[in-house]
Design a protein around this motif. Structure first.
Motif, mmCIF file in Angstrom:
data_model
loop_
_atom_site.group_PDB
_atom_site.id
_atom_site.type_symbol
_atom_site.label_atom_id
_atom_site.label_comp_id
_atom_site.label_asym_id
_atom_site.label_seq_id
_atom_site.Cartn_x
_atom_site.Cartn_y
_atom_site.Cartn_z
ATOM 1 N N LYS A 1 17.467 10.460 -15.112
ATOM 2 C CA LYS A 1 17.983 11.383 -16.128
ATOM 3 C C LYS A 1 19.074 12.253 -15.501
ATOM 4 O O LYS A 1 18.873 13.433 -15.223
ATOM 5 C CB LYS A 1 16.857 12.245 -16.691
ATOM 6 C CG LYS A 1 15.784 11.470 -17.439
ATOM 7 C CD LYS A 1 14.769 12.379 -18.085
ATOM 8 C CE LYS A 1 15.288 13.030 -19.341
ATOM 9 N NZ LYS A 1 15.520 12.065 -20.430
ATOM 10 N N PRO A 2 20.249 11.667 -15.228
ATOM 11 C CA PRO A 2 21.316 12.435 -14.586
ATOM 12 C C PRO A 2 21.988 13.408 -15.545
ATOM 13 O O PRO A 2 21.856 13.288 -16.771
ATOM 14 C CB PRO A 2 22.291 11.335 -14.146
ATOM 15 C CG PRO A 2 22.104 10.251 -15.152
ATOM 16 C CD PRO A 2 20.641 10.265 -15.495
ATOM 17 N N GLY A 3 22.702 14.378 -14.960
ATOM 18 C CA GLY A 3 23.504 15.275 -15.784
ATOM 19 C C GLY A 3 23.337 16.736 -15.451
ATOM 20 O O GLY A 3 22.275 17.180 -15.012
ATOM 21 N N ALA A 4 24.436 17.494 -15.648
ATOM 22 C CA ALA A 4 24.460 18.957 -15.538
ATOM 23 C C ALA A 4 23.914 19.456 -14.205
ATOM 24 O O ALA A 4 23.091 20.378 -14.166
ATOM 25 C CB ALA A 4 23.709 19.593 -16.704
ATOM 26 N N ASN A 5 24.394 18.851 -13.118
ATOM 27 C CA ASN A 5 23.990 19.278 -11.774
ATOM 28 C C ASN A 5 22.473 19.307 -11.625
ATOM 29 O O ASN A 5 21.907 20.254 -11.098
ATOM 30 C CB ASN A 5 24.597 20.640 -11.420
ATOM 31 C CG ASN A 5 24.575 20.933 -9.926
ATOM 32 O OD1 ASN A 5 24.629 20.015 -9.105
ATOM 33 N ND2 ASN A 5 24.490 22.192 -9.568
ATOM 34 N N THR A 6 21.821 18.271 -12.106
ATOM 35 C CA THR A 6 20.373 18.005 -12.026
ATOM 36 C C THR A 6 19.536 18.752 -13.059
ATOM 37 O O THR A 6 18.327 18.515 -13.157
ATOM 38 C CB THR A 6 19.777 18.306 -10.624
ATOM 39 O OG1 THR A 6 19.608 19.719 -10.436
ATOM 40 C CG2 THR A 6 20.633 17.732 -9.511
ATOM 41 N N THR A 7 20.131 19.639 -13.857
ATOM 42 C CA THR A 7 19.320 20.454 -14.762
ATOM 43 C C THR A 7 18.790 19.674 -15.963
ATOM 44 O O THR A 7 17.783 20.072 -16.554
ATOM 45 C CB THR A 7 20.095 21.686 -15.260
ATOM 46 O OG1 THR A 7 21.262 21.264 -15.971
ATOM 47 C CG2 THR A 7 20.501 22.579 -14.101
ATOM 48 N N VAL A 8 19.426 18.561 -16.337
ATOM 49 C CA VAL A 8 18.926 17.755 -17.456
ATOM 50 C C VAL A 8 17.532 17.220 -17.128
ATOM 51 O O VAL A 8 16.588 17.337 -17.918
ATOM 52 C CB VAL A 8 19.894 16.593 -17.772
ATOM 53 C CG1 VAL A 8 19.243 15.609 -18.751
ATOM 54 C CG2 VAL A 8 21.194 17.118 -18.359
ATOM 55 N N SER A 9 17.405 16.638 -15.948
ATOM 56 C CA SER A 9 16.124 16.084 -15.518
ATOM 57 C C SER A 9 15.075 17.179 -15.324
ATOM 58 O O SER A 9 13.923 17.031 -15.755
ATOM 59 C CB SER A 9 16.307 15.304 -14.213
ATOM 60 O OG SER A 9 15.081 14.812 -13.731
ATOM 61 N N THR A 10 15.468 18.272 -14.680
ATOM 62 C CA THR A 10 14.512 19.339 -14.400
ATOM 63 C C THR A 10 14.025 19.995 -15.681
ATOM 64 O O THR A 10 12.845 20.350 -15.806
ATOM 65 C CB THR A 10 15.139 20.390 -13.467
ATOM 66 O OG1 THR A 10 15.671 19.728 -12.313
ATOM 67 C CG2 THR A 10 14.105 21.404 -13.010
ATOM 68 N N ASN B 1 21.711 31.073 -17.560
ATOM 69 C CA ASN B 1 21.044 30.481 -18.724
ATOM 70 C C ASN B 1 20.527 29.062 -18.471
ATOM 71 O O ASN B 1 20.782 28.135 -19.247
ATOM 72 C CB ASN B 1 21.992 30.469 -19.933
ATOM 73 C CG ASN B 1 22.516 31.847 -20.275
ATOM 74 O OD1 ASN B 1 21.748 32.810 -20.314
ATOM 75 N ND2 ASN B 1 23.808 31.958 -20.526
ATOM 76 N N LEU B 2 19.795 28.888 -17.365
ATOM 77 C CA LEU B 2 19.165 27.599 -17.111
ATOM 78 C C LEU B 2 18.186 27.263 -18.236
ATOM 79 O O LEU B 2 17.518 28.163 -18.773
ATOM 80 C CB LEU B 2 18.408 27.635 -15.776
ATOM 81 C CG LEU B 2 19.231 27.533 -14.500
ATOM 82 C CD1 LEU B 2 18.342 27.768 -13.283
ATOM 83 C CD2 LEU B 2 19.908 26.169 -14.391
ATOM 84 N N PRO B 3 18.060 25.983 -18.595
ATOM 85 C CA PRO B 3 17.166 25.602 -19.693
ATOM 86 C C PRO B 3 15.690 25.544 -19.281
ATOM 87 O O PRO B 3 14.889 24.868 -19.934
ATOM 88 C CB PRO B 3 17.689 24.223 -20.091
ATOM 89 C CG PRO B 3 18.275 23.677 -18.838
ATOM 90 C CD PRO B 3 18.865 24.849 -18.113
ATOM 91 N N TYR B 4 15.337 26.192 -18.204
ATOM 92 C CA TYR B 4 13.949 26.266 -17.744
ATOM 93 C C TYR B 4 13.828 27.471 -16.827
ATOM 94 O O TYR B 4 14.828 28.029 -16.365
ATOM 95 C CB TYR B 4 13.553 24.989 -16.979
ATOM 96 C CG TYR B 4 14.475 24.668 -15.823
ATOM 97 C CD1 TYR B 4 14.305 25.250 -14.568
ATOM 98 C CD2 TYR B 4 15.548 23.786 -15.985
ATOM 99 C CE1 TYR B 4 15.164 24.975 -13.518
ATOM 100 C CE2 TYR B 4 16.413 23.510 -14.948
ATOM 101 C CZ TYR B 4 16.218 24.110 -13.707
ATOM 102 O OH TYR B 4 17.078 23.848 -12.676
ATOM 103 N N LYS B 5 12.591 27.871 -16.577
ATOM 104 C CA LYS B 5 12.311 28.962 -15.639
ATOM 105 C C LYS B 5 11.587 28.392 -14.427
ATOM 106 O O LYS B 5 10.931 27.344 -14.529
ATOM 107 C CB LYS B 5 11.441 30.036 -16.302
ATOM 108 C CG LYS B 5 12.036 30.646 -17.564
ATOM 109 C CD LYS B 5 11.209 31.797 -18.068
ATOM 110 C CE LYS B 5 9.800 31.369 -18.493
ATOM 111 N NZ LYS B 5 9.785 30.493 -19.671
ATOM 112 N N ALA B 6 11.687 29.085 -13.309
ATOM 113 C CA ALA B 6 11.001 28.627 -12.101
ATOM 114 C C ALA B 6 9.501 28.517 -12.338
ATOM 115 O O ALA B 6 8.830 27.649 -11.779
ATOM 116 C CB ALA B 6 11.291 29.569 -10.946
ATOM 117 N N THR B 7 8.971 29.386 -13.186
ATOM 118 C CA THR B 7 7.529 29.385 -13.464
ATOM 119 C C THR B 7 7.100 28.206 -14.336
ATOM 120 O O THR B 7 5.905 28.006 -14.554
ATOM 121 C CB THR B 7 7.122 30.702 -14.148
ATOM 122 O OG1 THR B 7 7.990 30.936 -15.277
ATOM 123 C CG2 THR B 7 7.234 31.872 -13.182
#
Length: 308
Positions: free
Chosen positions: A55-64, A93-99
């Protein structure tokens, strides 16, 4: 006591079906290749298939982000590179939080070497610094906010160089310009530059590890070269959605560690320039927190944003 017994029983039944592992890059790259090698061995120990999904894309943030949204049922894991930490430092505004995520294992370390253009007269870090201080050198990276970008800036600050950052979309794009002398230095894994060093088209000056790399024992460390503060490397780790049963996280961590250290894989990883690790979840979490602290300090001091 009942909860503990229930957890132990649940873990004993896991995995009852194939396990999915998300990879943040396209198939065929080094992260994908290492993941598939590891998971092939891990699957044998688990007794279930491990399906790798790219799931590539957005400097790894798509997969994460997809991993963070996955059910914490023990059947979805995700690979994260060191960019996971630089994203937390620099991205807005990352689409996820570390938690939203739980550490599983620091799978492998990726030593970063200081490569220099053959156009420079330098054959050591000291000679390079002496040469570069009279100029405005430039350094390549695989993109703004990458580990190489931050390490290049860290070196520039430590050496008191007025260096200019030039971001590329990958090592394959940066290396030709480095060899042509269009940029002066580049922190990159062995796989990107060592073949060119052996061909006499590139210089390697140091490695940013605490000790010399087994894959290049003749290359001194940055610390040996007078820069003891530059001891950073890239890495590949495994994470799970937060809330995944602890027993499953620990089992997966143990199986990955066993695969990484297996005789059939250990030598292959070293030959590719990777350092096999296989850590506990707590050790991997400590690495993540340490990198966020280090890269946060570098980005503030060097005024780095994802735009430069």
């Amino acid at each position: 006591m009942a909860a503990l017994l229930c957890g132990a029983a649940w873990a004993g039944e896991w995995p009852a079906k194939p396990v999915k592992v998300l990879v943040p890059y396209a198939a065929g790259g080094p992260v994908d290749t290492v993941t598939r090698m590891l998971m092939e061995i891990t699957a044998k120990s688990l007794g279930q298939a491990v399906v790798v999904e790219n799931k590539p894309g957005a400097n790894t943030t798509v997969s994460t982000a997809a991993l963070a949204r996955s059910a914490p049922d023990g059947y979805t894991f995700g690979v994260v590179p060191a960019a996971y930490t630089t994203n937390q430092v620099l991205a807005k505004n990352l689409p996820y939080k570390a938690t939203d995520l739980a550490a599983v294992s620091h799978m492998v370390n990726i030593p970063l070497f200081l490569f220099a253009s053959p156009a420079t007269p330098a054959n050591s870090v000291a000679e390079f610094v002496a040469w570069a201080r009279g100029k405005q050198p430039s350094y390549a990276s695989t993109g703004p906010g990458s580990t190489g970008h931050l390490l290049g800036a860290m070196f520039s600050l430590s050496a008191d160089l007025k260096a200019v950052h030039v971001g590329y979309t990958g090592s394959a794009k940066a290396m030709p310009d480095l060899m042509a002398g269009l940029v002066d230095y580049f922190f990159d894994p062995a796989s990107g530059g060592m073949p060119h060093v052996k061909a006499g088209k590139l210089k390697v000056l140091a490695v940013s590890l605490p000790r010399r790399c087994d894959c290049a024992p003749d290359v001194p460390t940055m610390a040996e070269s007078g820069f003891p503060d530059i001891v950073q490397s890239s890495w590949i780790g495994l994470m799970a959605p937060a809330g995944t049963p602890r027993e499953v996280v620990e089992r997966m961590s143990a199986e990955v560690a066993k695969a990484v250290r297996s005789p059939e894989l250990h030598a292959r990883l070293q030959g590719m320039g990777f350092g096999p690790v296989g850590s506990t979840p707590a050790q991997f979490q400590a690495l993540i927190e340490s990198d966020i602290s280090v890269y946060g300090a570098i980005s503030r001091k060097a005024h780095i944003t994802l735009e430069n």
